[in-house]
Design a protein around this motif. Structure first.
Motif, mmCIF file in Angstrom:
data_model
loop_
_atom_site.group_PDB
_atom_site.id
_atom_site.type_symbol
_atom_site.label_atom_id
_atom_site.label_comp_id
_atom_site.label_asym_id
_atom_site.label_seq_id
_atom_site.Cartn_x
_atom_site.Cartn_y
_atom_site.Cartn_z
ATOM 1 N N ILE A 34 19.505 -4.355 19.822
ATOM 2 C CA ILE A 34 18.439 -4.178 18.839
ATOM 3 C C ILE A 34 17.493 -3.056 19.251
ATOM 4 C CG2 ILE A 34 16.427 -5.276 17.769
ATOM 5 C CD1 ILE A 34 19.026 -6.324 16.640
ATOM 6 N N ASP A 35 17.237 -2.922 20.554
ATOM 7 C CA ASP A 35 16.356 -1.856 21.035
ATOM 8 C C ASP A 35 16.828 -0.477 20.591
ATOM 9 O OD1 ASP A 35 14.498 -3.457 22.291
ATOM 10 O OD2 ASP A 35 15.392 -3.281 24.283
ATOM 11 N N ASN A 36 18.126 -0.322 20.396
ATOM 12 C CA ASN A 36 18.673 0.965 19.978
ATOM 13 C C ASN A 36 18.522 1.222 18.480
ATOM 14 O OD1 ASN A 36 20.463 2.404 22.296
ATOM 15 N ND2 ASN A 36 20.400 0.198 22.620
ATOM 16 N N LEU A 37 18.062 0.227 17.759
ATOM 17 C CA LEU A 37 17.948 0.364 16.302
ATOM 18 C C LEU A 37 16.544 0.712 15.843
ATOM 19 C CD1 LEU A 37 20.043 -2.770 15.276
ATOM 20 C CD2 LEU A 37 20.856 -0.454 15.780
ATOM 21 N N PHE A 38 15.579 0.588 16.734
ATOM 22 C CA PHE A 38 14.192 0.852 16.358
ATOM 23 C C PHE A 38 13.884 2.335 16.602
ATOM 24 C CE2 PHE A 38 14.083 -3.521 15.906
ATOM 25 C CZ PHE A 38 12.838 -3.994 15.524
ATOM 26 N N ILE A 39 14.167 3.140 15.587
ATOM 27 C CA ILE A 39 13.973 4.587 15.681
ATOM 28 C C ILE A 39 13.100 5.030 14.512
ATOM 29 C CG2 ILE A 39 15.083 6.843 15.728
ATOM 30 C CD1 ILE A 39 17.571 5.513 16.870
ATOM 31 N N VAL A 40 11.941 5.564 14.821
ATOM 32 C CA VAL A 40 10.998 5.965 13.787
ATOM 33 C C VAL A 40 11.609 7.054 12.912
ATOM 34 C CG1 VAL A 40 9.825 7.716 15.191
ATOM 35 C CG2 VAL A 40 8.575 6.553 13.353
ATOM 36 N N GLU A 41 11.370 6.940 11.613
ATOM 37 C CA GLU A 41 11.891 7.818 10.573
ATOM 38 C C GLU A 41 13.399 7.682 10.370
ATOM 39 O OE1 GLU A 41 9.748 8.892 8.650
ATOM 40 O OE2 GLU A 41 8.046 8.608 10.007
ATOM 41 N N LYS A 42 14.005 6.728 11.033
ATOM 42 C CA LYS A 42 15.422 6.437 10.795
ATOM 43 C C LYS A 42 15.587 5.015 10.285
ATOM 44 C CE LYS A 42 18.780 8.445 12.851
ATOM 45 N NZ LYS A 42 19.817 8.974 13.782
ATOM 46 N N THR A 43 14.993 4.049 10.968
ATOM 47 C CA THR A 43 15.067 2.660 10.503
ATOM 48 C C THR A 43 13.694 2.116 10.093
ATOM 49 O OG1 THR A 43 14.872 1.868 12.790
ATOM 50 C CG2 THR A 43 17.096 2.145 11.890
ATOM 51 N N PHE A 44 12.641 2.799 10.480
ATOM 52 C CA PHE A 44 11.303 2.418 10.023
ATOM 53 C C PHE A 44 10.406 3.653 10.064
ATOM 54 C CE2 PHE A 44 10.751 2.235 14.575
ATOM 55 C CZ PHE A 44 9.413 2.531 14.804
ATOM 56 N N THR A 45 9.306 3.547 9.370
ATOM 57 C CA THR A 45 8.335 4.633 9.368
ATOM 58 C C THR A 45 6.947 4.056 9.548
ATOM 59 O OG1 THR A 45 7.583 6.604 8.166
ATOM 60 C CG2 THR A 45 7.960 4.612 6.853
ATOM 61 N N ASN A 46 6.022 4.855 9.995
ATOM 62 C CA ASN A 46 4.636 4.432 10.156
ATOM 63 C C ASN A 46 3.818 4.888 8.956
ATOM 64 O OD1 ASN A 46 4.771 3.171 12.806
ATOM 65 N ND2 ASN A 46 5.109 5.220 13.627
ATOM 66 N N THR A 47 3.066 3.973 8.389
ATOM 67 C CA THR A 47 2.237 4.264 7.229
ATOM 68 C C THR A 47 0.798 3.868 7.560
ATOM 69 O OG1 THR A 47 2.318 2.086 6.151
ATOM 70 C CG2 THR A 47 4.222 3.543 5.832
ATOM 71 N N PRO A 48 -0.159 4.276 6.740
ATOM 72 C CA PRO A 48 -1.554 3.859 6.971
ATOM 73 C C PRO A 48 -1.723 2.344 6.990
ATOM 74 C CG PRO A 48 -1.485 5.675 5.421
ATOM 75 C CD PRO A 48 -0.057 5.254 5.643
ATOM 76 N N GLU A 49 -0.795 1.640 6.322
ATOM 77 C CA GLU A 49 -0.872 0.171 6.284
ATOM 78 C C GLU A 49 -0.090 -0.473 7.423
ATOM 79 O OE1 GLU A 49 0.094 2.001 3.459
ATOM 80 O OE2 GLU A 49 -2.037 2.057 2.915
ATOM 81 N N GLY A 50 0.563 0.338 8.244
ATOM 82 C CA GLY A 50 1.365 -0.195 9.334
ATOM 83 C C GLY A 50 2.823 0.195 9.187
ATOM 84 N N PRO A 51 3.690 -0.246 10.117
ATOM 85 C CA PRO A 51 5.109 0.107 10.053
ATOM 86 C C PRO A 51 5.777 -0.439 8.792
ATOM 87 C CG PRO A 51 4.541 -0.795 12.197
ATOM 88 C CD PRO A 51 3.373 -1.055 11.301
ATOM 89 N N LYS A 52 6.737 0.320 8.269
ATOM 90 C CA LYS A 52 7.494 -0.098 7.084
ATOM 91 C C LYS A 52 8.976 0.118 7.342
ATOM 92 C CE LYS A 52 8.174 0.809 2.155
ATOM 93 N NZ LYS A 52 7.784 1.669 1.005
ATOM 94 N N GLY A 53 9.774 -0.921 7.151
ATOM 95 C CA GLY A 53 11.214 -0.818 7.347
ATOM 96 C C GLY A 53 11.864 0.067 6.304
#
Length: 220
Positions: A117-136
């Motif tokens: 699972i650690d290999n799946l948490f990649i910003v702008e690939k599986t989630f992004t950061n928004t002003p409201e917090g991370p978004k999948g």
């Protein structure tokens, strides 16, 4: 044609030795009845070379995210491990449906699952950061967990100690999946004489869950 990623986290590589994988096979067979053309890819985590977040990966990610480095400036070890991480994530993203099969070990799942699972948490690939917090970024996909438990965690004093399914449910939520109810076979160490009945019930639940999942449209 849809793709289903079937992920098992158990060192037992013989289905006869793993009750969880026996339940998982029932799920797959029923799913294929509903979607005969589905592509099923099996990932047996203990047979895979999975990068660990060590010093190389920590620095590779930091260098590219906020230290101003380019890929060409990474060390050979950093680049190799980073590319393996992204390859795992890309393979994961390519699926429509996900089935995780794990046992409960020491209140949680086998550690190799966390490593994967650690290999799946990649910003702008599986989630992004928004002003409201991370978004999948994997919304529209469907996921389910099949879990075997030697003890009883659904009720009683151990209810608050089960961390394997809770962890995966939070992973599904974070990445944006639509998740189905977990299929659980529990109490097999406590009630060995009841194992046939426990397994039969879990297989029925897995078959029903497969029929439901297979009919849910995936919107990517």
């Amino acid at each position: 044609m849809s793709k289903l990623l079937y992920i098992t986290a158990n060192p037992k590589n013989d289905i006869k030795l793993s009750k969880g994988m026996q339940i998982g096979e029932v799920f797959l067979e029923e799913f294929k009845k509903e979607q005969p053309d589905v592509e099923i890819e099996r990932l047996h985590l203990y047979d895979m070379e999975i990068p660990e977040i060590d010093m190389d990966l920590l620095y590779a990610r930091a260098k590219l995210s906020f230290m101003g480095y380019t890929k060409e400036q990474l060390s050979e070890a950093e680049l190799t491990k980073l590319e393996k991480m992204h390859a795992l994530a890309d393979n994961f993203i390519a699926a429509d449906y996900y089935v995780f099969v794990t046992p409960v070990w020491n209140l949680g799942a086998p550690s190799i699952l966390k490593k994967y699972i650690d290999n799946l948490f990649i910003v702008e690939k599986t989630f992004t950061n928004t002003p409201e917090g991370p978004k999948g970024l994997l919304s529209g996909r469907k996921a389910i967990h099949i879990q075997t438990r030697g003890g009883i965690y659904s009720t009683g004093p151990m209810m608050e100690f089960e961390m394997g399914d809770r962890y995966l449910q939070k992973v599904f939520e974070f990445l944006g999946f639509e998740r189905l109810e977990t299929v659980v076979a529990e109490g097999m160490d406590h009630f060995p004489k009841q194992i046939p009945e426990i397994m039969a019930k879990a297989k029925e639940q897995a078959a029903e869950a497969a029929r439901i999942m297979a009919k849910l449209p995936v919107t990517l």
